[in-house]
Scaffold this active site. Structure first.
Site, mmCIF file in Angstrom:
data_model
loop_
_atom_site.group_PDB
_atom_site.id
_atom_site.type_symbol
_atom_site.label_atom_id
_atom_site.label_comp_id
_atom_site.label_asym_id
_atom_site.label_seq_id
_atom_site.Cartn_x
_atom_site.Cartn_y
_atom_site.Cartn_z
ATOM 1 N N ARG A 260 65.445 56.554 41.129
ATOM 2 C CA ARG A 260 66.866 56.355 41.397
ATOM 3 C C ARG A 260 67.559 55.721 40.206
ATOM 4 O O ARG A 260 67.018 54.821 39.579
ATOM 5 C CB ARG A 260 67.050 55.446 42.634
ATOM 6 N N ARG A 275 64.393 46.133 42.458
ATOM 7 C CA ARG A 275 65.314 47.239 42.201
ATOM 8 C C ARG A 275 64.945 47.920 40.882
ATOM 9 O O ARG A 275 65.395 47.506 39.818
ATOM 10 C CB ARG A 275 66.751 46.721 42.169
ATOM 11 N N GLU A 347 65.588 43.775 52.385
ATOM 12 C CA GLU A 347 65.327 45.096 52.964
ATOM 13 C C GLU A 347 64.038 45.705 52.415
ATOM 14 O O GLU A 347 63.810 45.735 51.211
ATOM 15 C CB GLU A 347 66.500 46.039 52.658
ATOM 16 N N SER A 350 64.181 51.335 55.948
ATOM 17 C CA SER A 350 65.418 51.760 56.573
ATOM 18 C C SER A 350 65.043 52.930 57.477
ATOM 19 O O SER A 350 64.531 53.937 56.999
ATOM 20 C CB SER A 350 66.381 52.199 55.477
ATOM 21 N N ARG A 389 58.229 46.592 47.036
ATOM 22 C CA ARG A 389 58.756 45.412 47.718
ATOM 23 C C ARG A 389 57.683 44.768 48.603
ATOM 24 O O ARG A 389 57.665 43.547 48.760
ATOM 25 C CB ARG A 389 59.997 45.780 48.544
#
Length: 423
Positions: A260, A275, A347, A350, A389
RNA sequence: GGAGAGAUGUCUGAGUGGUCGAAGGAGCACGCCUGGAAAGCGUGUGUACGUGUAAGCGUACCGAGGGUUCAAAUCCCUCUCUCUCCGCCA
């Protein structure tokens, strides 16, 4: 993609749904739709006449009749049809663009809200550990243990890349194996190892394109995209296919790296594994009967939670409000893991029900056993989990005063028997 | 990367300009036959859009997109994909 018929017949209801998410206006698309149907009616009438005459011509020819006049008339008709066809196609394209840029309608039960501050905490699991020493962030733990190397990753590639080394690389792979094992053997998913590059149609099918092209890594020579999530290749497995009702539900899980751009996130979470441009993730994807998709969302979320419970890491489940909902989703639960260095939940998964939004875009249908008609099925997916994560959460939650990290019991087997990293 | 062959409905497989949405076969559904089944016989069996309360009617679709023609599955061009052979390669 929203259904144009639904927009046509229930404009107010759809508009109200979109209003919960932001600024969207249906009037352009409904005007185009009306124009389309009007033009289509005209051109189809002409084509009908063209077909009738075309069938007469061979008969007339057999009788040696003169067709010059008819040919002239038909030529003119043919030209008009060509013009109108082009017009219809143009309108169709415009409608398509409009429709692709509308987000999904939130489920009516979902709380209306502006942003993540309006999200609802649903449940909590585990107690954040009390430390009796000065805690370190995962990037310091990892570097000190020589299992993470950010500086060299930057040298090799650039900012927002990371490198795992020795027992760090092993832990990363252990997590992937542990997650896949749990989903396949305990939760009855089928493992997929898909292509890590996908074409434009696949990215459009799941909703990444056309609106979020800047977020993806693009390979211009082939017009391919590096997968931003396994959701894209796995959901597109059944693009343009019709499944039997008895085949549903279908559960898939897949490990892929995810790529990403993280456009617009400059300055946020610049350190560590939170990130990055490339990260590993194990994803769960479901294809289900429309009547059952909300039950399936609950079990999907539970499947993701199981991973954290087995690892013994505290987390909470949050229901996203309409303003924080992803573009294609009708309802989403985020799972947030306790991250000691952030002193808050972060987070890590999801889990979303897309209802028929992706199925409509990707044209994934099933044949209704009773009516024999084709219907769009419902798709869901959820992270199970983001591996980087999870790696960070383990380092931080299982760190010890001497800088070493305890390996969660369930991972020891996958760590070739290692019980502590750094000893 | 080079040379060749191909892409038709759920599958198989015909169809080289005109009543072709598309023969034949298989499969599937229903009916007949049977004590029951198989075989056999008969009927039906695509998707999408538009229109209509509905039955229905209309239009489009033979890999995708253009073109020629009064008319295209059929002729021409471009692209994609598949297969075979050669080259290269983990």
């Amino acid at each position: 993609m929203l259904d144009i018929k639904r927009i046509r017949e229930n404009k107010e209801e759809v508009q109200a749904g979109l209003d919960k998410r932001g600024q969207y206006d249906l009037s352009v698309v409904t005007a185009l739709d009306e124009k389309r149907r009007e033009t289509l009616g005209q051109v189809e009438e002409m084509k009908s006449r063209q077909n009738v005459v075309s069938k007469q011509i061979p008969v007339l020819k057999k009788e040696n009749k003169d067709c010059t006049e008819i040919f002239a008339e038909m030529k003119e008709l043919s030209n008009t049809i060509k013009d109108l066809d082009a017009e219809v196609k143009k309108i169709d394209d415009e409608i398509k663009i409009q429709l692709l840029n509308f987000p999904n309608i939130p489920n009516p039960q979902v709380k209306v809200g502006k942003d993540d501050t309006d999200n609802l905490e649903i449940r909590k699991w585990g107690e954040p550990r009390k430390f009796d020493f000065e805690i370190k962030a995962h990037w310091d733990i990892g570097v000190d243990l020589d299992i993470l190397d950010f500086e060299r990753a930057v040298k090799i590639t650039g900012a927002r890349f990371s490198m795992f080394k020795g027992e760090g690389a092993r832990l990363q792979r252990a997590l992937i194996n542990f997650m896949l094992y749990t989903h396949c053997e305990e939760h009855h998913y089928t493992e997929i190892s898909p292509p890590f590059m996908v074409n434009r149609e696949s990215m459009t099918g799941t909703g990444q394109l056309p609106k979020f092209e800047d977020d993806a890594f693009h390979l211009p020579s082939k017009d391919f995209f590096l997968v931003p999530t396994a959701e894209v290749p796995v959901t597109n497995i059944y693009r343009d296919e019709i499944l039997g009702e008895e085949e549903l539900p279908k559960y898939f899980t897949a490990y892929t790296p995810c790529f990403r751009q993280e456009a617009g996130s400059a300055g946020r979470d610049t350190r560590g594994l939170i990130r990055n441009h490339q990260f590993d993730k194990v994803e769960m994807v479901k294809f289900v009967h429309p009547d059952r998709s909300y039950e399936e969302l609950e079990s999907l979320t539970n499947n993701a939670e199981d991973i954290l419970q087995l690892l013994g890491i505290p987390y909470r489940v949050v229901e996203l409000c309409t303003g924080d909902l992803g573009f294609s989703s009708a309802k989403t639960y985020d799972i947030e893991v306790w991250m000691p260095s952030y002193n808050r939940y972060v987070e890590i998964s999801s889990c979303s029900n897309f209802e028929d939004y992706q199925a409509r875009r990707a044209n994934i249908r099933f044949r209704d056993g009773k009516t024999k008609k084709t219907r769009f099925l419902h798709t869901l997916n959820g992270s199970g989990l983001a591996v980087g994560r999870t790696f960070a959460a383990i380092l931080e939650n299982y760190q010890q005063a001497d800088g070493s990290v305890i390996v969660p019991e369930k991972l020891v087997h996958y760590m070739w028997g290692k019980t502590v990293i750094g000893m």
